[in-house]
Write an enzyme that holds these catalytic residues in place. Structure first.
Site: not given
Length: 493
Positions: A190, A243, A265, A299, A396
């Site tokens: 996806k 994500g 991750e 990230c 974040e």
């Protein structure tokens, strides 16, 4: 900082983009319920095209196609070396279409064309690296008691579901496809709903390369529908997700019913440490790159900038001067250094944190505003006098916002650097080798950089500690996550 000038002529050719379908069993098809959604150009806020939204029925069709290819198609009987040849062919096609892919990536994600071209090179490196692995995935012979021969086999996990993010659409696709295909798995992927264009173009290239039907299936859709159907589908044997940590928690709970193998991750709040003995020119440039690369939408971004207090004032001043020179604008203009954030949602989130940082007492040194009136641009932003308990130091943000935190010594630093739920990356700038090695050993992060930042290679494992995920991508480490280890024992004589 320059104002975006999106209407001026560009030196690059932007391909015509048609509405995007799904790719199932080697064919491009509409969604079964004919639902679509818009994909947006983040530099203008305008719709690029409509995208087919995969239903649960479409996910089931893709899984069945992948299962058939895994268990009874030519992929099952193909020699490992021939799998590698197909992957090399795919890499060659990516190289032939590199500029088109880079332009599509820039158009859809807001990534600068320079960065997008760099990502395409990363795709080439990844596909060729794992193509070379295809015929080198080996078991072992194991000495056992008695008159027996025991050996191990590494075999494909099976049908793997892969869900990738919007910040590195092409590169994350390659990081997922590379080891999965080298190990002989079949794929249902996806794409991020924000950035489907390059993934669907890659699906076209698998056809041109000659991949058998059903080996690679590519879907578009929302996490709550398409993603949920993948997570709960009993025909998917392993799930790889990149994500947000909150999404990973949902996936973990829902995947438990089928005991899927999951690798994650996730995000980070990476401590980037500047000691007073560092080369300040290099450290300023490195800290700037650490946070403002791809507009902070990374990230591993060095968003917690620990600066030894004796040099903090000078360091922050020099960093602020660099932000004033940042060229923000059309990502398809080769002179642009920072493009837009990916969406209105991300723009609003970043500006919310800027406001929150000021309310909680941090000092706004530079930036902090939306840039221009068109698209989703944010100025490079610096906060000083940040405390460890402030939201901008703990959450974040995923944008061009850095928090400067003063420190006075190694013991204090290590405790504070590790005071986070995340553990994806970290960095240290110093001329003292003892400090560098001590920090690298004690900081809780999957990747540690010394006098550099954002150096990631296909050959080295990548992943995080704590809530930055589990499992590793890249290098030999990824092979373990895409194979099952089988023991065979034979009685002799």
């Amino acid at each position: 900082m320059s104002t975006p000038t999106l209407a001026k002529p560009r030196s690059v050719k932007v391909p015509t983009v048609k509405d995007q379908p799904l790719f199932i069993n080697g064919r491009f098809v509409d969604s079964s319920n004919h639902k679509t959604f818009a994909t947006i150009n983040p530099a203008t806020g305008e719709t690029i095209c409509q995208v087919a939204e995969a239903s649960a029925q479409d996910v089931d069709s893709a899984v069945k196609a992948a299962r058939k290819a895994l268990e009874s198609g030519p992929w099952k009987s193909m020699d490992a070396a021939d799998r590698g040849k197909l992957m090399f062919k795919l890499a060659d096609l990516v190289e032939e279409n590199a500029e088109e892919l880079a332009v599509l990536e820039s158009l859809n994600s807001g990534k600068t064309l320079t960065d997008a071209r760099g990502d395409v090179q990363g795709v080439l490196n990844t596909l060729r690296y794992y193509a070379g692995w295809a015929d080198k995935i080996e078991g072992r012979t194991v000495p056992v008691r008695g008159n027996f021969l025991s050996y191990t086999l590494r075999q494909p996990v099976g049908v793997v579901g892969q869900i990738i993010p919007w910040n590195f659409p092409l590169l994350m696709l390659a990081w997922k496809w590379g080891p999965a295909l080298a190990c002989g798995n079949t794929i249902v992927m996806k794409l991020a709903e924000q950035t489907p264009l390059t993934g669907m173009r890659m699906a076209e290239l698998t056809l041109e390369a000659g991949f058998p039907e059903g080996v690679v299936n590519v879907l578009n859709g929302m996490g709550e529908t398409t993603g949920d159907a993948m997570v709960t589908h009993p025909g998917i044997d392993k799930l790889a997700f990149t994500g947000h940590v909150d999404t990973a928690k949902i996936i973990s709970r829902k995947a438990a019913d089928t005991l899927k193998r999951c690798t994650f991750e996730l995000g980070g709040k990476s401590p980037n440490v500047i000691f007073a003995d560092a080369d300040l020119d290099q450290a300023v440039a490195g800290a700037f790159h650490a946070i403002y690369f791809h507009g902070g939408q990374c990230c591993t971004a060095g968003s917690r900038l620990f600066v030894e207090d004796s040099i903090r004032k000078e360091f922050v001043g020099r960093l602020a001067e660099q932000t004033k020179k940042r060229r923000i604008g059309d990502p398809l203009d080769g002179a642009t250094e920072q493009g837009p954030q990916v969406s209105q949602e991300q723009l609003d989130k970043i500006l919310h944190y800027v406001d929150l940082g000021q309310k909680q007492g941090a000092k706004l040194v530079s930036g902090g505003q939306r840039h221009g009136k068109q698209g989703f641009f944010v100025e490079p932003t610096i906060f000083d006098d940040v405390r460890d308990d402030m939201a901008i130091a703990r959450d974040e943000i995923f944008g061009p916002v850095v928090s400067v935190l003063p420190f006075h010594g190694m013991d204090e630093l290590l405790k504070r650097a590790n005071d986070t739920n995340y553990g994806l990356a970290a960095a240290v700038w110093t001329k003292d080798i003892d400090k560098a090695h001590l920090y690298a050993r004690e900081v809780k992060a999957g990747t540690v950089w010394v006098n550099c930042y954002h150096v990631v290679d296909t050959t080295t494992p990548f992943g995080g500690f704590k809530m930055s995920g589990h499992g590793r991508e890249n290098g030999e480490a990824a092979i373990e996550h895409y194979t099952e280890l089988k023991t065979v024992t034979v009685k002799l004589g």
